[in-house]
Design a protein around this motif. Sequence first.
Motif, PDB file in Angstrom:
ATOM      1  N   GLY A  10       0.794  -1.215   0.000  1.00 18.42           N
ATOM      2  CA  GLY A  10       0.000   0.000   0.000  1.00 18.42           C
ATOM      3  C   GLY A  10       0.828   1.266   0.000  1.00 18.42           C
ATOM      4  O   GLY A  10       0.327   2.335   0.323  1.00 18.42           O
ATOM      5  N   ALA A  11       2.080   1.176  -0.380  1.00 16.45           N
ATOM      6  CA  ALA A  11       2.950   2.350  -0.429  1.00 16.45           C
ATOM      7  C   ALA A  11       2.889   2.979  -1.830  1.00 16.45           C
ATOM      8  O   ALA A  11       2.333   2.410  -2.764  1.00 16.45           O
ATOM      9  N   ALA A  12       3.500   4.146  -1.967  1.00 18.67           N
ATOM     10  CA  ALA A  12       3.528   4.841  -3.253  1.00 18.67           C
ATOM     11  C   ALA A  12       4.639   4.326  -4.160  1.00 18.67           C
ATOM     12  O   ALA A  12       4.762   4.759  -5.295  1.00 18.67           O
ATOM     13  N   HIS A  13       5.450   3.387  -3.676  1.00 20.31           N
ATOM     14  CA  HIS A  13       6.568   2.852  -4.454  1.00 20.31           C
ATOM     15  C   HIS A  13       6.713   1.371  -4.126  1.00 20.31           C
ATOM     16  O   HIS A  13       6.216   0.891  -3.098  1.00 20.31           O
ATOM     17  N   ASP A  14       7.403   0.636  -4.985  1.00 20.23           N
ATOM     18  CA  ASP A  14       7.641  -0.783  -4.732  1.00 20.23           C
ATOM     19  C   ASP A  14       8.530  -0.944  -3.496  1.00 20.23           C
ATOM     20  O   ASP A  14       9.383  -0.106  -3.222  1.00 20.23           O
ATOM     21  N   VAL A  15       8.321  -2.034  -2.771  1.00 19.95           N
ATOM     22  CA  VAL A  15       9.060  -2.296  -1.536  1.00 19.95           C
ATOM     23  C   VAL A  15       9.653  -3.698  -1.615  1.00 19.95           C
ATOM     24  O   VAL A  15       8.962  -4.648  -1.993  1.00 19.95           O
ATOM     25  N   THR A  47       9.725  -8.477  -4.194  1.00 22.08           N
ATOM     26  CA  THR A  47       9.370  -7.090  -4.461  1.00 22.08           C
ATOM     27  C   THR A  47       7.854  -6.963  -4.431  1.00 22.08           C
ATOM     28  O   THR A  47       7.152  -7.586  -5.217  1.00 22.08           O
ATOM     29  N   TYR A  48       7.355  -6.180  -3.495  1.00 20.28           N
ATOM     30  CA  TYR A  48       5.928  -5.928  -3.361  1.00 20.28           C
ATOM     31  C   TYR A  48       5.574  -4.745  -4.253  1.00 20.28           C
ATOM     32  O   TYR A  48       6.120  -3.654  -4.104  1.00 20.28           O
ATOM     33  N   GLN A  49       4.645  -4.953  -5.192  1.00 20.30           N
ATOM     34  CA  GLN A  49       4.266  -3.919  -6.152  1.00 20.30           C
ATOM     35  C   GLN A  49       3.359  -2.885  -5.494  1.00 20.30           C
ATOM     36  O   GLN A  49       2.429  -3.226  -4.765  1.00 20.30           O
ATOM     37  N   ALA A  50       3.633  -1.634  -5.785  1.00 21.64           N
ATOM     38  CA  ALA A  50       2.860  -0.536  -5.210  1.00 21.64           C
ATOM     39  C   ALA A  50       1.492  -0.438  -5.866  1.00 21.64           C
ATOM     40  O   ALA A  50       1.377  -0.446  -7.090  1.00 21.64           O
ATOM     41  N   VAL A  51       0.450  -0.369  -5.044  1.00 23.52           N
ATOM     42  CA  VAL A  51      -0.910  -0.144  -5.539  1.00 23.52           C
ATOM     43  C   VAL A  51      -1.524   1.054  -4.813  1.00 23.52           C
ATOM     44  O   VAL A  51      -2.733   1.162  -4.676  1.00 23.52           O
ATOM     45  N   TYR A  52      -0.667   1.951  -4.348  1.00 25.95           N
ATOM     46  CA  TYR A  52      -1.114   3.120  -3.596  1.00 25.95           C
ATOM     47  C   TYR A  52      -2.110   3.921  -4.414  1.00 25.95           C
ATOM     48  O   TYR A  52      -1.843   4.309  -5.543  1.00 25.95           O
ATOM     49  N   GLY A  53      -3.273   4.174  -3.873  1.00 23.06           N
ATOM     50  CA  GLY A  53      -4.311   4.931  -4.574  1.00 23.06           C
ATOM     51  C   GLY A  53      -5.166   4.052  -5.470  1.00 23.06           C
ATOM     52  O   GLY A  53      -6.279   4.422  -5.812  1.00 23.06           O
TER      53      GLY A  53
END
Length: 189
Positions: A37-42, A48-54
């Motif tokens: 849930g971040a604005a960038h991949d983590v 690597t967790y893909q960002a789905v922020y928003g």
Amino acid sequence: MSRGLDGGTTSAVAAAHVITFPLVEMALDSGTLYLCGAAHDVDYGGHTYQAVYGLGQMEPIEETDVAVMGLAFTLSGVPGSTIAIALGTEVQGRAVTVRQAFVDSGGVLRVDTNVWTGYLDQMTVDDGVPNATIRVTAEHLLVRWDTPRVVRFSHEDQQVISAGDKFFEYQAQISEQTLVWPNKEFFKQ
């Protein structure tokens, strides 16, 4: 914070300004899907967790003493190619894990790995023209606590547990036999 959090995570949570977001792991047949849930991949745990922020939402996790609560995950703005993959994917019964990530004041990622674990239940796809959405519901791991696991002492069930084991091979024939032990000849000696 008595759930066994390490000192770094405890201090990150207690800070004046806390950056926090969920890490979601869904084990699908096509491979494990890692979302954050971040604005960038983590990067965490070698993945690597893909960002789905928003674009992604997750219902708040509720804990009660009398009920096991489920979750729902929603992805919006999904492209048509992903909709086609989602429609062909079986999700029911697949494992899902939710972790809570924190970034401490030094920029170090801290993760609480004991947040929510369960199984995906059903998926609904709304392929509307402006914004397509995918919604997946999940049930908590404890829902299966009361589900009986029926295993019989039979050759068939033993083959599921250990293929090639012949311990119960003749169990069906033996169960129909009448055995007298000891027989009357034993007492005439």
